[in-house]
Design a protein around this motif. Sequence first.
Motif, PDB file in Angstrom:
ATOM      1  N   VAL A 199     148.415  65.819  99.393  1.00 17.61           N
ATOM      2  CA  VAL A 199     147.594  66.843  98.728  1.00 17.61           C
ATOM      3  C   VAL A 199     146.991  66.280  97.442  1.00 17.61           C
ATOM      4  N   VAL A 200     147.838  65.605  96.644  1.00 18.52           N
ATOM      5  CA  VAL A 200     147.357  65.025  95.385  1.00 18.52           C
ATOM      6  C   VAL A 200     146.273  63.982  95.662  1.00 18.52           C
ATOM      7  N   PHE A 201     146.491  63.144  96.673  1.00 16.26           N
ATOM      8  CA  PHE A 201     145.516  62.118  97.048  1.00 16.26           C
ATOM      9  C   PHE A 201     144.173  62.756  97.417  1.00 16.26           C
ATOM     10  N   TYR A 202     144.217  63.800  98.205  1.00 12.02           N
ATOM     11  CA  TYR A 202     142.984  64.459  98.633  1.00 12.02           C
ATOM     12  C   TYR A 202     142.268  65.119  97.449  1.00 12.02           C
ATOM     13  N   VAL A 203     143.027  65.778  96.583  1.00 19.10           N
ATOM     14  CA  VAL A 203     142.430  66.436  95.404  1.00 19.10           C
ATOM     15  C   VAL A 203     141.810  65.407  94.475  1.00 19.10           C
ATOM     16  N   ILE A 204     142.489  64.272  94.269  1.00 23.62           N
ATOM     17  CA  ILE A 204     141.952  63.221  93.391  1.00 23.62           C
ATOM     18  C   ILE A 204     140.639  62.670  93.935  1.00 23.62           C
ATOM     19  N   VAL A 205     140.566  62.472  95.252  1.00 21.27           N
ATOM     20  CA  VAL A 205     139.329  61.978  95.864  1.00 21.27           C
ATOM     21  C   VAL A 205     138.192  62.973  95.642  1.00 21.27           C
ATOM     22  N   LEU A 206     138.476  64.268  95.834  1.00 25.65           N
ATOM     23  CA  LEU A 206     137.453  65.285  95.609  1.00 25.65           C
ATOM     24  C   LEU A 206     137.002  65.312  94.150  1.00 25.65           C
ATOM     25  N   MET A 207     137.964  65.204  93.228  1.00 23.76           N
ATOM     26  CA  MET A 207     137.622  65.201  91.799  1.00 23.76           C
ATOM     27  C   MET A 207     136.771  63.985  91.440  1.00 23.76           C
ATOM     28  N   MET A 208     137.126  62.824  91.998  1.00 27.64           N
ATOM     29  CA  MET A 208     136.337  61.611  91.735  1.00 27.64           C
ATOM     30  C   MET A 208     134.925  61.761  92.293  1.00 27.64           C
ATOM     31  N   LEU A 209     134.828  62.321  93.497  1.00 31.35           N
ATOM     32  CA  LEU A 209     133.514  62.527  94.107  1.00 31.35           C
ATOM     33  C   LEU A 209     132.664  63.453  93.252  1.00 31.35           C
ATOM     34  N   TYR A 210     133.282  64.521  92.749  1.00 32.11           N
ATOM     35  CA  TYR A 210     132.567  65.474  91.896  1.00 32.11           C
ATOM     36  C   TYR A 210     132.128  64.816  90.593  1.00 32.11           C
ATOM     37  N   ARG A 211     133.038  64.051  89.971  1.00 35.48           N
ATOM     38  CA  ARG A 211     132.718  63.413  88.683  1.00 35.48           C
ATOM     39  C   ARG A 211     131.601  62.387  88.852  1.00 35.48           C
ATOM     40  N   ILE A 212     131.655  61.600  89.919  1.00 37.69           N
ATOM     41  CA  ILE A 212     130.620  60.593  90.152  1.00 37.69           C
ATOM     42  C   ILE A 212     129.274  61.269  90.382  1.00 37.69           C
ATOM     43  N   ALA A 213     129.269  62.312  91.234  1.00 38.16           N
ATOM     44  CA  ALA A 213     128.021  63.039  91.510  1.00 38.16           C
ATOM     45  C   ALA A 213     127.479  63.674  90.240  1.00 38.16           C
ATOM     46  N   LYS A 214     128.368  64.230  89.409  1.00 35.47           N
ATOM     47  CA  LYS A 214     127.932  64.860  88.154  1.00 35.47           C
ATOM     48  C   LYS A 214     127.317  63.822  87.219  1.00 35.47           C
ATOM     49  N   ALA A 215     127.952  62.651  87.146  1.00 38.85           N
ATOM     50  CA  ALA A 215     127.429  61.609  86.265  1.00 38.85           C
ATOM     51  C   ALA A 215     126.047  61.134  86.730  1.00 38.85           C
ATOM     52  N   ILE A 216     125.893  60.954  88.049  1.00 37.93           N
ATOM     53  CA  ILE A 216     124.610  60.508  88.586  1.00 37.93           C
ATOM     54  C   ILE A 216     123.538  61.566  88.355  1.00 37.93           C
TER      55      ILE A 216
END
Length: 433
Positions: A199-216
């Motif tokens: 669960v933690v692994f999946y949530v971290i991946v989603l958070m990273m995806l969101y942060r990267i998309a937000k930065a771009i």
Amino acid sequence: MSKLLFYILDYAAILPAAVMCMLPVLKSGRLRTRVLLPLVTAAAAVSSVILGLIRDGLDLDADIPLLIFLIPAAVFYFLAFDIKKNKLWFIFISTIAIFSFGGLSTHFVEAFVDPQIEMLVELAAKWGISLLFLTAEMIFIWRLRWLIENDNINAVWRFIWAVPAIVTAANYYMIPQDTANVRVGRVFQMYIMVELLLVVFYVIVLMMLYRIAKAITDKAESEQNAQLLGLQVAQYENLKKYLDSSARLRHDFVYMAKTAQALADNGETEKLKQLLDEYGERIDANSAPVYYCENTALNAITAYYVSDAQSKGITLTTKLNVAKSIIISDYELCSIVGNILDNAVAAAERVDRPGSEILFVADTKLNGDLYIAVSNPYNGVVREKNGKFSSTKADGHGIGLESVRAIVRKNNGYCNFRYDAKTFYSEIMLRQV
């Protein structure tokens, strides 16, 4: 509890799974929400009964009927929503991964619970875990929707589905062959730890995806705002030059009038005519910057593309009546207009017919709705597949139209791109919510 009723209630978890699939993309449904939700609810109820009957009648493993059901469910999902298929595939696989946690929990319930109440506890565990994940999605739905609507990097969506697929495979691999093994040593504690890590692994991946998309997206917005600021500064400088030049003309007019009077008194007609011609040329050269509408952002970007079109021998006719404050941001407005006009100028430039003309119309209605329309000539070549324009700039259209669609969809608007033998039409309507 009878086995058939248990099977039906067990498969009824299809409904919250369907809700999880629909929530992030509900705005993009091809059917209206008031039609789609009752339809999906009825389909889930009927499917639960059918799957329960099949499992009970044929004494099949629980996963076999479910796997068969997932095929038509995926097809319906892809057809029901107007959004990129790789995004829909990610959401679909993610939902399967999330509900695999509830499915796995039933196998561990068997190891510890009295067989007389085993079915009830299995249902409670499966539904409880599933509803917990559904609640979490509803809490963070705005971020998930933002990610789906704003992250348009195909390379990311082409591979990110592998993460929930790995989670699903891990949960399937953890199904015990014999439930008695769960009670051996620290197997159950290890199961809890592995599930939490997944669960933690999946949530971290989603958070990273969101942060990267937000930065771009923030970077792109900053660049767009910087470009817009540059256009507005250029307009200001032109206006300042015009005002300074007008002041000099007014100042010189007194001396010009006195000189003209003297020349007229002396009968020097040719010199008088030359003086007036020179002064007239100075007045003509001192043309005022064109004012298109009250909205400064739209005014600036329109001035840029009018100038760009003129430099290429293209007439860009504008009819703008846009208020200073509108329902979308300057960044989104300039993204829409910039993409459409950029394609329009590029397409008109490649038309052999003389006198190419682009018509750009924008208007804010009394209720705040914003209407934008552009028509431009093109060379007759359009690459279109399933309503998506994929042609390159050299062929006239296609670049940026998907970005326009995404912005319009995000703002609950409507866009239409169509063409006839000679003209390409772009129509945008953004409504007040």
